[in-house]
Design a protein around this motif. Structure first.
Motif, PDB file in Angstrom:
ATOM      1  N   ALA A 188       0.845  -1.205   0.000  1.00 20.01           N
ATOM      2  CA  ALA A 188       0.000   0.000   0.000  1.00 20.01           C
ATOM      3  C   ALA A 188       0.874   1.247   0.000  1.00 20.01           C
ATOM      4  O   ALA A 188       2.065   1.199   0.329  1.00 20.01           O
ATOM      5  CB  ALA A 188      -0.917   0.014   1.212  1.00 20.01           C
ATOM      6  N   HIS A 189       0.271   2.356  -0.395  1.00 25.26           N
ATOM      7  CA  HIS A 189       0.940   3.647  -0.325  1.00 25.26           C
ATOM      8  C   HIS A 189      -0.112   4.711  -0.031  1.00 25.26           C
ATOM      9  O   HIS A 189      -1.220   4.667  -0.577  1.00 25.26           O
ATOM     10  CB  HIS A 189       1.645   3.979  -1.643  1.00 25.26           C
ATOM     11  N   ILE A 190       0.237   5.660   0.830  1.00 23.07           N
ATOM     12  CA  ILE A 190      -0.661   6.767   1.138  1.00 23.07           C
ATOM     13  C   ILE A 190       0.075   8.085   0.907  1.00 23.07           C
ATOM     14  O   ILE A 190       1.239   8.239   1.287  1.00 23.07           O
ATOM     15  CB  ILE A 190      -1.190   6.688   2.593  1.00 23.07           C
ATOM     16  N   THR A 191      -0.578   9.008   0.236  1.00 23.08           N
ATOM     17  CA  THR A 191      -0.056  10.356   0.037  1.00 23.08           C
ATOM     18  C   THR A 191      -0.750  11.276   1.025  1.00 23.08           C
ATOM     19  O   THR A 191      -1.960  11.481   0.948  1.00 23.08           O
ATOM     20  CB  THR A 191      -0.315  10.843  -1.397  1.00 23.08           C
ATOM     21  N   TYR A 192       0.009  11.811   1.967  1.00 30.60           N
ATOM     22  CA  TYR A 192      -0.576  12.707   2.962  1.00 30.60           C
ATOM     23  C   TYR A 192      -0.994  14.036   2.332  1.00 30.60           C
ATOM     24  O   TYR A 192      -2.100  14.514   2.555  1.00 30.60           O
ATOM     25  CB  TYR A 192       0.420  12.958   4.097  1.00 30.60           C
ATOM     26  N   ILE A 193      -0.088  14.617   1.561  1.00 29.61           N
ATOM     27  CA  ILE A 193      -0.377  15.884   0.908  1.00 29.61           C
ATOM     28  C   ILE A 193       0.440  15.981  -0.381  1.00 29.61           C
ATOM     29  O   ILE A 193       1.609  15.601  -0.413  1.00 29.61           O
ATOM     30  CB  ILE A 193      -0.052  17.094   1.837  1.00 29.61           C
ATOM     31  N   GLY A 194      -0.198  16.445  -1.434  1.00 35.00           N
ATOM     32  CA  GLY A 194       0.479  16.622  -2.713  1.00 35.00           C
ATOM     33  C   GLY A 194      -0.085  17.822  -3.444  1.00 35.00           C
ATOM     34  O   GLY A 194      -1.192  18.287  -3.145  1.00 35.00           O
ATOM     35  N   THR A 195       0.673  18.333  -4.403  1.00 37.33           N
ATOM     36  CA  THR A 195       0.206  19.474  -5.180  1.00 37.33           C
ATOM     37  C   THR A 195       0.678  19.342  -6.625  1.00 37.33           C
ATOM     38  O   THR A 195       1.752  18.804  -6.886  1.00 37.33           O
ATOM     39  CB  THR A 195       0.723  20.806  -4.596  1.00 37.33           C
ATOM     40  N   THR A 196      -0.154  19.780  -7.549  1.00 32.90           N
ATOM     41  CA  THR A 196       0.225  19.854  -8.956  1.00 32.90           C
ATOM     42  C   THR A 196       0.213  21.316  -9.389  1.00 32.90           C
ATOM     43  O   THR A 196      -0.616  22.099  -8.935  1.00 32.90           O
ATOM     44  CB  THR A 196      -0.738  19.055  -9.855  1.00 32.90           C
ATOM     45  N   ILE A 197       1.160  21.672 -10.262  1.00 32.81           N
ATOM     46  CA  ILE A 197       1.273  23.034 -10.785  1.00 32.81           C
ATOM     47  C   ILE A 197       1.263  22.958 -12.310  1.00 32.81           C
ATOM     48  O   ILE A 197       2.071  22.238 -12.903  1.00 32.81           O
ATOM     49  CB  ILE A 197       2.561  23.712 -10.300  1.00 32.81           C
ATOM     50  N   THR A 198       0.350  23.674 -12.933  1.00 30.83           N
ATOM     51  CA  THR A 198       0.244  23.677 -14.383  1.00 30.83           C
ATOM     52  C   THR A 198       1.417  24.441 -14.994  1.00 30.83           C
ATOM     53  O   THR A 198       1.704  25.574 -14.605  1.00 30.83           O
ATOM     54  CB  THR A 198      -1.076  24.319 -14.835  1.00 30.83           C
ATOM     55  N   LEU A 199       2.095  23.805 -15.950  1.00 34.19           N
ATOM     56  CA  LEU A 199       3.259  24.415 -16.590  1.00 34.19           C
ATOM     57  C   LEU A 199       2.871  25.227 -17.816  1.00 34.19           C
ATOM     58  O   LEU A 199       3.548  26.172 -18.186  1.00 34.19           O
ATOM     59  CB  LEU A 199       4.261  23.325 -16.992  1.00 34.19           C
ATOM     60  N   GLY A 200       1.812  24.853 -18.461  1.00 37.17           N
ATOM     61  CA  GLY A 200       1.379  25.494 -19.697  1.00 37.17           C
ATOM     62  C   GLY A 200       0.642  24.486 -20.544  1.00 37.17           C
ATOM     63  O   GLY A 200       1.049  23.330 -20.648  1.00 37.17           O
ATOM     64  N   GLY A 201      -0.460  24.890 -21.114  1.00 37.64           N
ATOM     65  CA  GLY A 201      -1.276  23.937 -21.855  1.00 37.64           C
ATOM     66  C   GLY A 201      -1.837  22.885 -20.912  1.00 37.64           C
ATOM     67  O   GLY A 201      -2.387  23.198 -19.866  1.00 37.64           O
ATOM     68  N   HIS A 202      -1.633  21.616 -21.246  1.00 40.16           N
ATOM     69  CA  HIS A 202      -2.158  20.529 -20.437  1.00 40.16           C
ATOM     70  C   HIS A 202      -1.076  19.840 -19.607  1.00 40.16           C
ATOM     71  O   HIS A 202      -1.352  18.835 -18.950  1.00 40.16           O
ATOM     72  CB  HIS A 202      -2.848  19.504 -21.343  1.00 40.16           C
ATOM     73  N   PHE A 203       0.144  20.341 -19.639  1.00 40.15           N
ATOM     74  CA  PHE A 203       1.239  19.728 -18.898  1.00 40.15           C
ATOM     75  C   PHE A 203       1.292  20.273 -17.464  1.00 40.15           C
ATOM     76  O   PHE A 203       0.976  21.431 -17.216  1.00 40.15           O
ATOM     77  CB  PHE A 203       2.570  19.992 -19.592  1.00 40.15           C
TER      78      PHE A 203
END
Length: 225
Positions: A188-203
């Motif tokens: 198993a794996h648990i992610t406590y906190i994560g964030t995504t940042i848009t670079l441009g377009g859909h990436f």
């Protein structure tokens, strides 16, 4: 008289040009924020994403599931005698590399899966000669379905937590051996906190803090579609 005739001839042309220009102005005057808002709407309407990541850090799962406490077999008195001639070194866990896919279920929920690979190894030396011997190695392939919850879902930045439960295949080779032994176990794996940042377009790029089999600290990049 010539001047009056020339001006009269040019007047309809000027009127037609002005009319055409006025007709084009609404199309040419779309503000940049409106275009950005259009792209933002496209990103928010994206229902799938794929990403690659790398994780580092010795996790609790690795500590509990280590197939070789010292890398040497001691199942029989003969193995105990033969392997007492060797001094094992410290074991190391390599980075975890993963490929993941997710699909949107609702406003905040995404379901998906991880495929990951990592390896652990340990070197040893002959006590009498000091020469290195064939070390222990374990290759680990992981497959885990996952469920992710986004706290805040905006075009530029997203915050989330995630849980993944699945299985692992181990290919283990003890020290001074040439063949690998295959075993299976749950994980198993648990992610406590994560964030995504848009670079441009859909990436986008991401970073997260978690616990499990693919690293305590993870980062990577992905694509939404």
């Amino acid at each position: 008289m010539k001047n009056d005739t020339t001006n009269t001839g040019r007047t309809p042309l000027l009127k037609e040009a002005a009319t055409a220009l006025l007709a084009l102005l609404p199309a040419l005057s779309v503000p940049a924020p409106a275009m950005a808002q259009g792209k933002a709407t496209d990103l928010l309407s994206s229902k799938q994403e794929i990403s690659v990541g790398i994780g580092v850090g010795q996790t609790l799962v690795d500590a509990l599931a280590t197939p070789f406490p010292d890398g040497l077999r001691r199942d029989t008195p003969m193995e105990e005698y033969n392997n007492s001639k060797y001094s094992p070194g410290q074991s190391y866990t390599g980075c975890a590399y993963d490929l993941s896919y997710r699909r949107k279920l609702g406003k905040h929920w995404y379901a998906g899966a991880y495929v990951a690979f990592r390896t652990r190894f340990q070197n040893a030396r002959n006590i009498q000669t000091g020469l290195p011997v064939n070390g222990a190695r374990t290759n680990i392939l992981t497959l885990m379905p996952s469920l992710r919850y986004y706290y805040r879902d905006t075009p530029k930045m997203r915050w989330y937590s995630e849980i993944a439960i699945g299985g692992e295949a181990f290919w283990e080779r003890k020290m001074r051996e040439s063949s690998f032994k295959h075993t299976l176990q749950s994980t198993a794996h648990i992610t406590y906190i994560g964030t995504t940042i848009t670079l441009g377009g859909h990436f986008f790029m991401f970073g997260e803090l978690g616990e499990g089999n693919i690293g305590i600290l993870r980062c990577g990049a992905g694509y939404r579609f």
